[in-house]
Design a protein around this motif. Structure first.
Motif, PDB file in Angstrom:
ATOM      1  N   ALA A   1       0.831  -1.203   0.000  1.00 15.50           N
ATOM      2  CA  ALA A   1       0.000   0.000   0.000  1.00 15.50           C
ATOM      3  C   ALA A   1       0.869   1.259   0.000  1.00 15.50           C
ATOM      4  CB  ALA A   1      -0.931  -0.017   1.209  1.00 15.50           C
ATOM      5  N   ALA A   2       1.974   1.217   0.753  1.00 18.20           N
ATOM      6  CA  ALA A   2       2.883   2.369   0.778  1.00 18.20           C
ATOM      7  C   ALA A   2       3.518   2.591  -0.599  1.00 18.20           C
ATOM      8  CB  ALA A   2       3.960   2.156   1.844  1.00 18.20           C
ATOM      9  N   TRP A   3       3.830   1.491  -1.295  1.00 15.44           N
ATOM     10  CA  TRP A   3       4.386   1.617  -2.645  1.00 15.44           C
ATOM     11  C   TRP A   3       3.395   2.316  -3.564  1.00 15.44           C
ATOM     12  CZ3 TRP A   3       3.045   0.203  -7.531  1.00 15.44           C
ATOM     13  CH2 TRP A   3       4.043   0.301  -8.520  1.00 15.44           C
ATOM     14  N   TRP A   4       2.148   1.892  -3.504  1.00 13.33           N
ATOM     15  CA  TRP A   4       1.129   2.522  -4.334  1.00 13.33           C
ATOM     16  C   TRP A   4       0.937   3.988  -3.947  1.00 13.33           C
ATOM     17  CZ3 TRP A   4      -0.795   1.182  -8.773  1.00 13.33           C
ATOM     18  CH2 TRP A   4      -0.891  -0.159  -9.139  1.00 13.33           C
ATOM     19  N   ALA A   5       0.986   4.288  -2.666  1.00 16.23           N
ATOM     20  CA  ALA A   5       0.792   5.671  -2.226  1.00 16.23           C
ATOM     21  C   ALA A   5       1.875   6.591  -2.775  1.00 16.23           C
ATOM     22  CB  ALA A   5       0.773   5.723  -0.698  1.00 16.23           C
ATOM     23  N   ASN A   6       3.071   6.064  -2.918  1.00 14.91           N
ATOM     24  CA  ASN A   6       4.199   6.882  -3.381  1.00 14.91           C
ATOM     25  C   ASN A   6       4.430   6.785  -4.883  1.00 14.91           C
ATOM     26  OD1 ASN A   6       4.908   7.783  -0.737  1.00 14.91           O
ATOM     27  ND2 ASN A   6       5.817   5.767  -0.340  1.00 14.91           N
ATOM     28  N   PHE A   7       3.710   5.905  -5.549  1.00 15.53           N
ATOM     29  CA  PHE A   7       3.928   5.696  -6.975  1.00 15.53           C
ATOM     30  C   PHE A   7       3.394   6.874  -7.781  1.00 15.53           C
ATOM     31  CE2 PHE A   7       2.027   3.985 -10.994  1.00 15.53           C
ATOM     32  CZ  PHE A   7       3.223   3.818 -11.679  1.00 15.53           C
ATOM     33  N   ARG A   8       4.210   7.360  -8.719  1.00 18.85           N
ATOM     34  CA  ARG A   8       3.803   8.405  -9.646  1.00 18.85           C
ATOM     35  C   ARG A   8       4.012   7.885 -11.057  1.00 18.85           C
ATOM     36  NH1 ARG A   8       2.138   9.488  -5.562  1.00 18.85           N
ATOM     37  NH2 ARG A   8       2.318  11.361  -4.288  1.00 18.85           N
ATOM     38  N   PRO A   9       2.980   7.949 -11.908  1.00 18.77           N
ATOM     39  CA  PRO A   9       3.110   7.388 -13.255  1.00 18.77           C
ATOM     40  C   PRO A   9       4.249   8.006 -14.061  1.00 18.77           C
ATOM     41  CG  PRO A   9       0.826   7.922 -12.753  1.00 18.77           C
ATOM     42  CD  PRO A   9       1.643   8.506 -11.663  1.00 18.77           C
ATOM     43  N   GLU A  10       4.493   9.292 -13.826  1.00 15.62           N
ATOM     44  CA  GLU A  10       5.579   9.966 -14.558  1.00 15.62           C
ATOM     45  C   GLU A  10       6.081  11.120 -13.692  1.00 15.62           C
ATOM     46  OE1 GLU A  10       2.701  12.941 -17.186  1.00 15.62           O
ATOM     47  OE2 GLU A  10       4.000  11.499 -18.187  1.00 15.62           O
ATOM     48  N   PRO A  11       7.318  11.537 -13.872  1.00 16.64           N
ATOM     49  CA  PRO A  11       7.850  12.628 -13.049  1.00 16.64           C
ATOM     50  C   PRO A  11       7.232  13.964 -13.442  1.00 16.64           C
ATOM     51  CG  PRO A  11       9.439  12.013 -14.749  1.00 16.64           C
ATOM     52  CD  PRO A  11       8.311  10.997 -14.816  1.00 16.64           C
ATOM     53  N   GLY A  12       7.415  14.946 -12.586  1.00 20.90           N
ATOM     54  CA  GLY A  12       6.931  16.294 -12.877  1.00 20.90           C
ATOM     55  C   GLY A  12       6.063  16.813 -11.756  1.00 20.90           C
ATOM     56  N   ASN A  13       5.990  18.143 -11.638  1.00 18.07           N
ATOM     57  CA  ASN A  13       5.240  18.737 -10.538  1.00 18.07           C
ATOM     58  C   ASN A  13       3.755  18.866 -10.819  1.00 18.07           C
ATOM     59  OD1 ASN A  13       5.281  20.709 -12.453  1.00 18.07           O
ATOM     60  ND2 ASN A  13       6.407  22.248 -11.238  1.00 18.07           N
ATOM     61  N   LEU A  14       3.308  18.419 -12.003  1.00 13.82           N
ATOM     62  CA  LEU A  14       1.869  18.455 -12.315  1.00 13.82           C
ATOM     63  C   LEU A  14       1.234  17.072 -12.249  1.00 13.82           C
ATOM     64  CD1 LEU A  14       1.751  20.961 -15.318  1.00 13.82           C
ATOM     65  CD2 LEU A  14       1.223  21.410 -12.918  1.00 13.82           C
ATOM     66  N   THR A  15       1.999  16.097 -11.763  1.00 14.25           N
ATOM     67  CA  THR A  15       1.480  14.727 -11.733  1.00 14.25           C
ATOM     68  C   THR A  15       0.194  14.626 -10.932  1.00 14.25           C
ATOM     69  OG1 THR A  15       3.671  13.787 -12.007  1.00 14.25           O
ATOM     70  CG2 THR A  15       1.985  12.355 -11.047  1.00 14.25           C
ATOM     71  N   GLY A  16       0.126  15.345  -9.811  1.00 11.22           N
ATOM     72  CA  GLY A  16      -1.072  15.285  -8.981  1.00 11.22           C
ATOM     73  C   GLY A  16      -2.249  16.016  -9.581  1.00 11.22           C
ATOM     74  N   GLU A  17      -1.972  17.051 -10.417  1.00  9.27           N
ATOM     75  CA  GLU A  17      -3.039  17.833 -11.011  1.00  9.27           C
ATOM     76  C   GLU A  17      -3.581  17.181 -12.286  1.00  9.27           C
ATOM     77  OE1 GLU A  17      -2.897  20.318  -7.926  1.00  9.27           O
ATOM     78  OE2 GLU A  17      -4.317  20.482  -9.590  1.00  9.27           O
ATOM     79  N   HIS A  18      -2.707  16.685 -13.098  1.00  6.13           N
ATOM     80  CA  HIS A  18      -3.116  16.051 -14.361  1.00  6.13           C
ATOM     81  C   HIS A  18      -2.222  14.842 -14.629  1.00  6.13           C
ATOM     82  CE1 HIS A  18      -4.857  15.586 -18.301  1.00  6.13           C
ATOM     83  NE2 HIS A  18      -3.661  15.649 -18.863  1.00  6.13           N
ATOM     84  N   PRO A  19      -2.466  13.752 -13.931  1.00  6.90           N
ATOM     85  CA  PRO A  19      -1.603  12.581 -14.105  1.00  6.90           C
ATOM     86  C   PRO A  19      -1.830  11.917 -15.459  1.00  6.90           C
ATOM     87  CG  PRO A  19      -3.466  12.041 -12.712  1.00  6.90           C
ATOM     88  CD  PRO A  19      -3.539  13.518 -12.962  1.00  6.90           C
ATOM     89  N   ARG A  20      -0.825  11.223 -15.925  1.00  8.21           N
ATOM     90  CA  ARG A  20      -0.938  10.434 -17.155  1.00  8.21           C
ATOM     91  C   ARG A  20      -0.678   8.973 -16.797  1.00  8.21           C
ATOM     92  NH1 ARG A  20       2.345  12.956 -22.040  1.00  8.21           N
ATOM     93  NH2 ARG A  20       1.178  11.262 -23.051  1.00  8.21           N
ATOM     94  N   PRO A  21      -1.737   8.219 -16.482  1.00  4.05           N
ATOM     95  CA  PRO A  21      -1.561   6.829 -16.032  1.00  4.05           C
ATOM     96  C   PRO A  21      -0.850   5.988 -17.079  1.00  4.05           C
ATOM     97  CG  PRO A  21      -3.814   7.591 -15.624  1.00  4.05           C
ATOM     98  CD  PRO A  21      -3.162   8.613 -16.481  1.00  4.05           C
TER      99      PRO A  21
END
Length: 522
Positions: free
Chosen positions: A502-522
């Motif tokens: 669960a911690a891995w999933w919580a920290n996983f980001r599909p791609e780098p960048g500071n907009l990942t949380g605003e407009h992620p690209r799965p």
């Protein structure tokens, strides 16, 4: 006894057209977790599978479908004398019959025409039990050992069953006449049931009669069960166990309704009887890895382990953790609406508590909500947290409110659930307000719902609109079976491997960048 003898005997009966099912070794009761006589079959592959898994299982022989059995208990000897009972058995010379370990016997025959038969204990007379549809007897060479009752012996054929049910000897004339008398009395009894209490000893017959009438006019098993529960609670003294009431409803619902009594205004598909396939097999409730490990943890801590319920909770949590982070080639997302149906006290709260504990441990408590109050509330919550898990109990109450919506908030909730589901791979426009003409959008909202409900309450809450507007189609519905055996519960505590994943999933980001949380690209 060699286990092969039991399998061979079961296969032989099935080859003649008699339905069989496994009983607990050394006992007369069905295997734990099974549906008993409702599992009975003539399928040799299924029978081999059962006795391969349980080689010492006794054989249950299902009655009905032309087979009628008279169970003559040793108590009949005390009531009528040895000579009378011996004379009764003489009527069965050259007829199929078997002896029981206690010295009684089972007499097999073809059911008489024109008589509505019901399972009964002692209705024919002391120590004389009638076994028909929904009932069963233990077949030779099964062995029963019960020290408390002083039983230790095997069932033996005196004259074996060697013909199919339709070729069985007819019921003796004296017995057929007695059965017709009982049938007539039972029909008359129904008129008086509505005005008084149903005493012990007549409860099963009375409920079966009511169920038969309801089935004859086209009602299905859930509707029959709901009606029987009311009669049982209000008029049976004392009430039968709910499990027995449901057994009666399921047994009667196996029969086709009478076409001449079915309401002509009903659509054709409502007049067609469909056999309930029952709960999903445990083998289909398994996804190796995180989901299985979380499911097992819930089963470990629950007072009444229920795999369906635990699996549904684990599936919903995985859907949330992967929300806005993965997609398939068709751009489908993990925004699941999971609904688990189970009866009261089936342990519906343990999976919810386990999910809450996992999210708290990995810092995602803000992604958890407890109820769906209104469409506007759901929108506001997702605007703040675009991936959200709503865990709500008794979702049938919510559906009832939507069905009878007189408040705008309930009407808007259904619309929000529909459109939010379709917006998971795009954007959801927020509602406009007078003080905020440009409220913006929710980018790729991931709303996951884990709801629980009691089966009959849920089905009663559905409306035609829900079934046709897409809300029902968006739900993944898993119905649990009867409540399992109890165990000592413990405080829900997620295993370390579950927390690590669960911690891995919580920290996983599909791609780098500071907009990942605003407009992620799965």
């Amino acid at each position: 006894m060699a286990p092969a003898l039991l399998l061979d005997a079961a296969l032989r009966l099935a080859s003649l057209g008699y339905r069989v099912f496994p009983l607990t070794p050394g006992s007369k009761v069905p295997l734990p977790g099974s549906c008993g006589v409702h599992d009975a079959t003539t399928d040799p592959n299924k029978i081999r599978m059962w006795w391969t898994e349980h080689p010492d299982a006794n054989i249950g022989l299902a009655c009905g479908d032309g087979l009628l059995a008279l169970d003559v208990d040793p108590g009949a000897i005390a009531a009528y004398g040895a000579q009378e009972v011996a004379a009764l058995e003489l009527d069965w010379i050259d007829r199929p019959r078997s002896r029981t370990p206690r010295g009684g016997f089972h007499l097999f025959m073809r059911a008489p025409d024109g008589v509505t038969l019901r399972n009964s204990a002692g209705r024919l007379g002391a120590g004389l039990d009638l076994k028909t549809a929904g009932g069963y007897v233990v077949a030779p060479p099964s062995h029963v050992a019960d020290a408390a009752k002083g039983i230790d012996g095997a069932y033996e054929w005196v004259e074996p069953l060697e013909c199919p049910p339709e070729a069985l000897p007819e019921c003796p004339s004296w017995l057929a006449e007695r059965l017709r008398e009982i049938d007539g009395a039972q029909r008359l009894d129904i008129a008086g049931i509505n005005d008084g209490l149903i005493p012990e000893g007549r409860r099963n017959d009375a409920l079966a009669s009511i169920a038969g009438h309801l089935r004859s006019i086209g009602l299905d098993a859930p509707a029959i069960a709901a009606a029987l529960r009311e009669v049982n609670a209000q008029r049976c003294s004392p009430p039968l166990e709910i499990r027995e009431v449901h057994r009666i409803a399921a047994s009667i619902a196996r029969y086709e309704p009478r076409a001449d009594l079915a309401a002509p205004s009903e659509p054709a598909f409502l007049q067609t009887a469909h056999q309930d396939p029952g709960p999903l097999p445990d083998g289909l409730l398994s996804v190796p890895g995180f989901i299985d490990e979380l499911t097992d943890a819930s089963l470990r801590d629950a007072p009444y382990p229920n795999r369906t319920m635990a699996f549904a909770g684990a599936l919903a949590l995985q859907a949330l953790l992967a929300g806005r982070k993965v997609r398939d080639p068709g751009d489908n997302r993990t925004n699941l609406y999971v609904l688990a149906l189970a009866h009261s006290s089936a342990g519906k709260d343990i999976p919810r508590k386990m999910n809450a504990a996992v999210l708290r441990a990995v810092g995602l408590s803000g992604c958890l909500a407890q109820q769906l109050a209104s469409g506007e509330g759901v929108q506001d919550a997702l605007a703040a947290t675009p991936a959200l898990l709503v865990q709500t109990d008794e979702i049938d109450t919510l559906l009832q409110s939507i069905r009878h919506a007189r408040e705008a908030r309930f009407e808007s909730l259904m619309a929000t659930l529909l459109t939010m589901y379709s917006s998971a791979n795009s954007v959801y426009p927020m509602r406009r307000r007078a003080n905020n003409p440009d409220p913006g959008v929710i980018d790729q909202p991931c709303l996951v719902v884990f709801g629980t409900a009691i089966p009959n309450h849920y089905y009663a809450a559905l409306s035609e609109r829900m079934l046709t507007n897409g809300l029902f189609a968006r739900m993944l519905i898993l119905e649990a079976g009867p409540r399992g055996a109890g165990q000592e519960p413990s405080i829900p505590e997620p295993p370390p491997r579950v927390l690590d994943t669960a911690a891995w999933w919580a920290n996983f980001r599909p791609e780098p960048g500071n907009l990942t949380g605003e407009h992620p690209r799965p």
